[in-house]
Design an enzyme around this catalytic site. Structure first.
Site, PDB file in Angstrom:
ATOM      1  N   TYR A 140      18.192 -32.447  -2.610  1.00 14.74           N
ATOM      2  CA  TYR A 140      17.253 -33.020  -3.575  1.00 14.74           C
ATOM      3  C   TYR A 140      15.938 -33.442  -2.910  1.00 14.74           C
ATOM      4  O   TYR A 140      14.892 -33.464  -3.547  1.00 14.74           O
ATOM      5  CB  TYR A 140      17.863 -34.269  -4.225  1.00 14.74           C
ATOM      6  CG  TYR A 140      18.658 -33.998  -5.477  1.00 14.74           C
ATOM      7  CD1 TYR A 140      19.858 -33.299  -5.416  1.00 14.74           C
ATOM      8  CD2 TYR A 140      18.216 -34.473  -6.712  1.00 14.74           C
ATOM      9  CE1 TYR A 140      20.595 -33.070  -6.579  1.00 14.74           C
ATOM     10  CE2 TYR A 140      18.951 -34.248  -7.863  1.00 14.74           C
ATOM     11  CZ  TYR A 140      20.130 -33.548  -7.795  1.00 14.74           C
ATOM     12  OH  TYR A 140      20.862 -33.340  -8.934  1.00 14.74           O
ATOM     13  N   ASP A 222      34.569 -26.800  -4.005  1.00 16.51           N
ATOM     14  CA  ASP A 222      35.050 -25.823  -4.998  1.00 16.51           C
ATOM     15  C   ASP A 222      36.464 -26.185  -5.442  1.00 16.51           C
ATOM     16  O   ASP A 222      36.791 -26.170  -6.632  1.00 16.51           O
ATOM     17  CB  ASP A 222      34.967 -24.381  -4.461  1.00 16.51           C
ATOM     18  CG  ASP A 222      35.568 -24.213  -3.074  1.00 16.51           C
ATOM     19  OD1 ASP A 222      35.863 -25.220  -2.396  1.00 16.51           O
ATOM     20  OD2 ASP A 222      35.746 -23.045  -2.663  1.00 16.51           O
ATOM     21  N   ASP A 246      26.266 -34.732  -8.387  1.00 20.54           N
ATOM     22  CA  ASP A 246      25.604 -34.443  -9.658  1.00 20.54           C
ATOM     23  C   ASP A 246      26.510 -33.546 -10.494  1.00 20.54           C
ATOM     24  O   ASP A 246      26.760 -33.804 -11.678  1.00 20.54           O
ATOM     25  CB  ASP A 246      24.262 -33.755  -9.380  1.00 20.54           C
ATOM     26  CG  ASP A 246      23.535 -33.381 -10.663  1.00 20.54           C
ATOM     27  OD1 ASP A 246      23.493 -34.222 -11.583  1.00 20.54           O
ATOM     28  OD2 ASP A 246      23.028 -32.246 -10.750  1.00 20.54           O
ATOM     29  N   ASP A 250      29.156 -34.649 -13.947  1.00 24.12           N
ATOM     30  CA  ASP A 250      29.074 -34.032 -15.283  1.00 24.12           C
ATOM     31  C   ASP A 250      30.434 -33.451 -15.655  1.00 24.12           C
ATOM     32  O   ASP A 250      30.893 -33.574 -16.787  1.00 24.12           O
ATOM     33  CB  ASP A 250      28.027 -32.899 -15.313  1.00 24.12           C
ATOM     34  CG  ASP A 250      26.677 -33.369 -15.850  1.00 24.12           C
ATOM     35  OD1 ASP A 250      26.316 -34.541 -15.609  1.00 24.12           O
ATOM     36  OD2 ASP A 250      25.977 -32.563 -16.505  1.00 24.12           O
TER      37      ASP A 250
HETATM   38  C1  IPM Z   1      21.593 -37.024 -13.105  1.00 21.48           C
HETATM   39  C2  IPM Z   1      20.597 -36.015 -13.607  1.00 21.48           C
HETATM   40  C3  IPM Z   1      19.407 -35.963 -12.661  1.00 21.48           C
HETATM   41  C4  IPM Z   1      19.911 -35.540 -11.303  1.00 21.48           C
HETATM   42  C5  IPM Z   1      18.248 -35.056 -13.132  1.00 21.48           C
HETATM   43  C6  IPM Z   1      17.795 -35.358 -14.525  1.00 21.48           C
HETATM   44  C7  IPM Z   1      17.095 -35.096 -12.168  1.00 21.48           C
HETATM   45  O1  IPM Z   1      21.220 -34.782 -13.772  1.00 21.48           O
HETATM   46  O2  IPM Z   1      21.230 -38.207 -12.960  1.00 21.48           O
HETATM   47  O3  IPM Z   1      22.741 -36.647 -12.855  1.00 21.48           O
HETATM   48  O4  IPM Z   1      20.010 -34.342 -11.022  1.00 21.48           O
HETATM   49  O5  IPM Z   1      20.206 -36.419 -10.494  1.00 21.48           O
HETATM   50 MG    MG Z   2      23.286 -34.790 -13.473  1.00 22.53          MG
END
Ligand code: IPM
Ligand code: MG
Length: 356
Positions: A140, A222, A246, A250
């Site tokens: 990042y 993975d 990240d 999700d």
């Molecule tokens: C998160 C989001 C952010 C990230 C984006 C919006 C920059 O996906 O907070 O998980 O990648 O960190």
């Molecule tokens: Mg995210």
């Protein structure tokens, strides 16, 4: 009296933030403390006013407060902006400015919602995972990065990079967290391929020597992605780098049933912390009163717990949410048969009402 800098951001950010404030104000009343909310701009809305998604006055206010609450940033209408002024850049910028290297993302499956998960109820019931994501390093922020012409071809590149100190400080937070949970920590990396992961693993093992009571395991990312849907209950505390965290967080939200349920706390070793839902701004749903405010409300609860050490207040908010769900109220993202569909505001109202 606590001073909170509120950056609601774009899309549905302001809608979910309004509900979080509602619930926090009620909690303050009941627990007899005061919150002062000061609104500042971040993201696309800040770009429109100031020509930058992260204005200096926002950074200054954030640094000068007791905690920061963030809604969400981004909208498709900003997708064509140059990368330096895109809304997402503000999010990375504020994380860096406040040195928020430790991102705590709890993925808890509530009994009331086991049927909201796309996974089998018996697999997700009882899941309680704390994902600790490193937040200010990795690909990042690594340099060099960019798009250049190399050997006559347009070439894009980023740098996945961690130094030992960065790994050590997140590893410490992870071990401390695992110590007060059930003393199991899984470090996720890609050490079979990446040099940066080999260092990550070496340092995590080194730090583990100070925490002999914590049972440490390692897993390739993975495999972790697969195990998280196959048998999520094997995980308790997970520590991982920025990009893996990240993606896995999700993924973990689907155990709980919806991205609209997962809060997060971003902490530094000293100074101001920031609280935000893990979801984005959902621009297509803006203004429709349909999004789920629970992730943001829970982020507010995490603020009370982590920044202000108000454990009771945290639990009260959590219980209020569970009670509302138990009564069958659902926003669209977690709606199921025979439940009562309600909107964003109503969800906030009901949760606030339960706090007494
Ligand atoms: C998160 C989001 C952010 C990230 C984006 C919006 C920059 O996906 O907070 O998980 O990648 O960190
Ligand atoms: Mg995210």
């Amino acid at each position: 009296m606590y001073k909170i800098t509120v950056v609601a951001g774009d899309g549905t950010g302001p809608e979910v933030m309004a509900e979080a404030k509602k619930v926090l104000n009620k909690t303050a009343e009941v627990f007899d403390f005061k919150l002062e909310f000061n609104d500042y701009l971040i993201g696309g809305i800040a770009y429109e006013k100031f020509g930058t998604p992260l204005p200096d006055e926002t950074i200054k206010a954030a640094k000068d407060s007791d905690a920061v609450m963030l809604g969400a940033v981004g909208d498709w209408k900003y997708d064509t902006l140059p990368p330096e002024v895109r809304p997402e850049r503000a999010l990375l910028g504020i994380r860096k400015e406040l040195n928020l290297f430790a991102n705590l993302r709890p993925a808890i499956v509530w009994e009331e919602l086991v049927n909201s998960s796309p996974l089998k109820p018996e697999n997700v019931s009882g899941v309680d995972i704390m994902i600790i994501r490193e937040l200010t390093g990795d690909v990042y922020f690594g340099e060099p990065k960019g798009v250049d012409v190399i050997n006559g071809k347009k070439t894009g590149f980023n740098n996945m990079i961690y130094n030992e100190d960065e790994v050590r400080r997140i590893a410490k937070i992870a071990f401390e967290t695992a110590t007060v949970r059930d003393k199991k920590l899984c470090s996720v990396d890609k050490a079979n391929v990446l040099d940066v992961s080999r260092l990550w693993r070496e340092i995590v093992i080194e730090v583990s020597k100070d925490y002999p009571e914590v049972q440490l395991s390692h897993m390739y990312v993975d495999n972790a992605a697969m195990q998280l849907v196959r048998a999520p209950k094997q995980f308790s505390t997970i520590v991982t780098g920025n990009i893996f965290g990240d993606i896995l967080s999700d993924e973990a939200s689907m155990l709980a049933g919806s991205l609209g349920l997962l809060p997060s706390a971003s902490l530094s070793d000293k100074g101001v912390s920031l609280y935000e839902p893990i979801h984005g701004s959902a621009p297509d749903l803006t203004g429709k009163d349909v999004v789920n405010p629970i992730a943001t409300i829970l982020s507010g609860a995490m603020m009370l717990k982590y920044s202000f050490k108000m454990d009771e207040a945290y639990k009260t908010i959590e219980k209020a949410i569970k009670d509302v769900l138990k009564e069958g109220y659902r926003t669209q993202d977690i709606m199921s048969e025979n439940k009562t569909l309600i909107g964003t505001k109503k969800m906030g109202d009901l949760i606030a009402e339960k706090i007494k």
